[in-house]
Design an enzyme around this catalytic site. Structure first.
Site, PDB file in Angstrom:
ATOM      1  N   SER A  37       0.807  -1.222   0.000  1.00  0.00           N
ATOM      2  CA  SER A  37       0.000   0.000   0.000  1.00  0.00           C
ATOM      3  C   SER A  37       0.837   1.268   0.000  1.00  0.00           C
ATOM      4  O   SER A  37       0.373   2.320  -0.451  1.00  0.00           O
ATOM      5  CB  SER A  37      -0.933   0.007   1.217  1.00  0.00           C
ATOM      6  OG  SER A  37      -0.189  -0.139   2.424  1.00  0.00           O
ATOM      7  N   HIS A 265      -0.466   6.631   5.645  1.00  0.00           N
ATOM      8  CA  HIS A 265      -0.094   6.307   4.267  1.00  0.00           C
ATOM      9  C   HIS A 265       0.117   7.610   3.494  1.00  0.00           C
ATOM     10  O   HIS A 265      -0.378   8.659   3.895  1.00  0.00           O
ATOM     11  CB  HIS A 265      -1.183   5.469   3.584  1.00  0.00           C
ATOM     12  CG  HIS A 265      -1.154   4.030   3.942  1.00  0.00           C
ATOM     13  ND1 HIS A 265      -1.613   3.562   5.151  1.00  0.00           N
ATOM     14  CD2 HIS A 265      -0.711   2.939   3.256  1.00  0.00           C
ATOM     15  CE1 HIS A 265      -1.466   2.245   5.195  1.00  0.00           C
ATOM     16  NE2 HIS A 265      -0.919   1.843   4.062  1.00  0.00           N
TER      17      HIS A 265
END
Length: 289
Positions: A37, A265
């Site tokens: 990710s 993220h």
């Protein structure tokens, strides 16, 4: 004088014919992006079809890098939740399974970036475990939870990953013998001492996260060097752009994002800047080769 000028121009013309510019060479690249990710860009608009379960963004750094180098062919098989086993076997996502990532490689592949390992050691879960809405003495520090029999279990898992990464590079080479391979590190997720309560991780835990991530990135760099492949450092350029910084400055979102991105993220700004770093690394290596 005229004769010397004609001779000079003829030599320059011949040199241009024999030595095409770097951009022309870059356009011949067949680029494959492997990873988890941190490369896929979950929740950064817009999701890419197919494989919606991978939460792969059309603005992630592999795609932006492919555009920047003018890659002739580009395959992005990065997938949220992937670990090293998903390089070799089908990965199950919430929206169906996807093929092994190494299947994207071929004899014609000339460039590979691989951004993997964080899920093997539980990187995101580790950071989220350290969230602490109440500071001590009410709340508990998390760093003690990762010490067993005097050993830091996070570092033990990190070191256990070394042979798998060495084997992964060998397997990439076997499938893509012409490819230049780059292992990509992870960004800065915590500044020194953290920024409690803006990001609810207490000082001791923020420093522990920082130290263990530095150790993890050092391991990736060492494995890349040992395997004879490139390493791209995202930790250093992302200093000052961690989740503690303000929106518009940070490249990594905190637990409650202010920009579209999964917690801890990269956001779209981060992906653009990581693409700049990755592009510079792969084109610099191309110029030297």
């Amino acid at each position: 004088m005229v004769r010397r000028m004609i001779t000079f121009l003829a030599a320059v013309s011949l040199l241009l014919v024999l030595s095409p510019p770097a951009q022309a060479a870059a356009q011949a690249e067949t680029y494959v992006a492997l990873g988890d990710s941190a490369a896929a860009g979950p929740l950064v608009p817009n999701p890419v079809l197919p494989d919606l379960g991978c939460l792969r963004s059309d603005r992630n750094y592999p795609r932006l890098t492919a555009q920047a180098i003018g890659a002739a062919t580009f395959r992005d098989v990065t997938c949220s939740g992937a670990d090293t086993t998903d390089m070799y076997q089908r990965q199950n996502t919430e929206l169906g399974s996807v093929p092994p990532q190494l299947d994207a490689l071929s004899q014609d592949t000339t460039l590979v970036t691989v951004h993997i390992g964080g899920n093997d050691v539980g990187l995101t879960g580790f950071i989220e475990d350290c969230l602490n809405l109440l500071p001590p003495p009410i709340g508990d520090a998390c760093n003690d939870d990762y010490v067993e029999n005097g050993q830091d279990t996070w570092r033990v898992k990190t070191d256990a990953l070394r042979p798998r990464l060495t084997q992964l590079v060998a397997d990439i080479r076997a499938r893509a013998p012409q490819a230049r391979i780059f292992m990509v590190g992870y960004a800065t997720y915590a500044p020194p001492n953290g920024c409690y309560p803006r990001v609810p991780i207490i000082r001791a835990d923020a420093n522990y996260i920082r130290a263990t991530l530095m150790y993890f990135n050092r391991m990736l760099a060492e494995q890349a060097a040992g395997a004879g492949v490139g390493f791209i450092d995202l930790q250093t350029p992302s200093v000052g752009h961690d989740p503690c910084t303000s929106p518009g400055t940070r490249w990594i979102e905190p637990y409650i994002p202010a920009a579209p991105a999964a917690p801890f993220h990269p956001n779209a700004l981060g992906m653009r800047n990581f693409a700049t770093v990755v592009t510079a690394a792969v084109t610099g290596a191309l110029a030297k080769s």
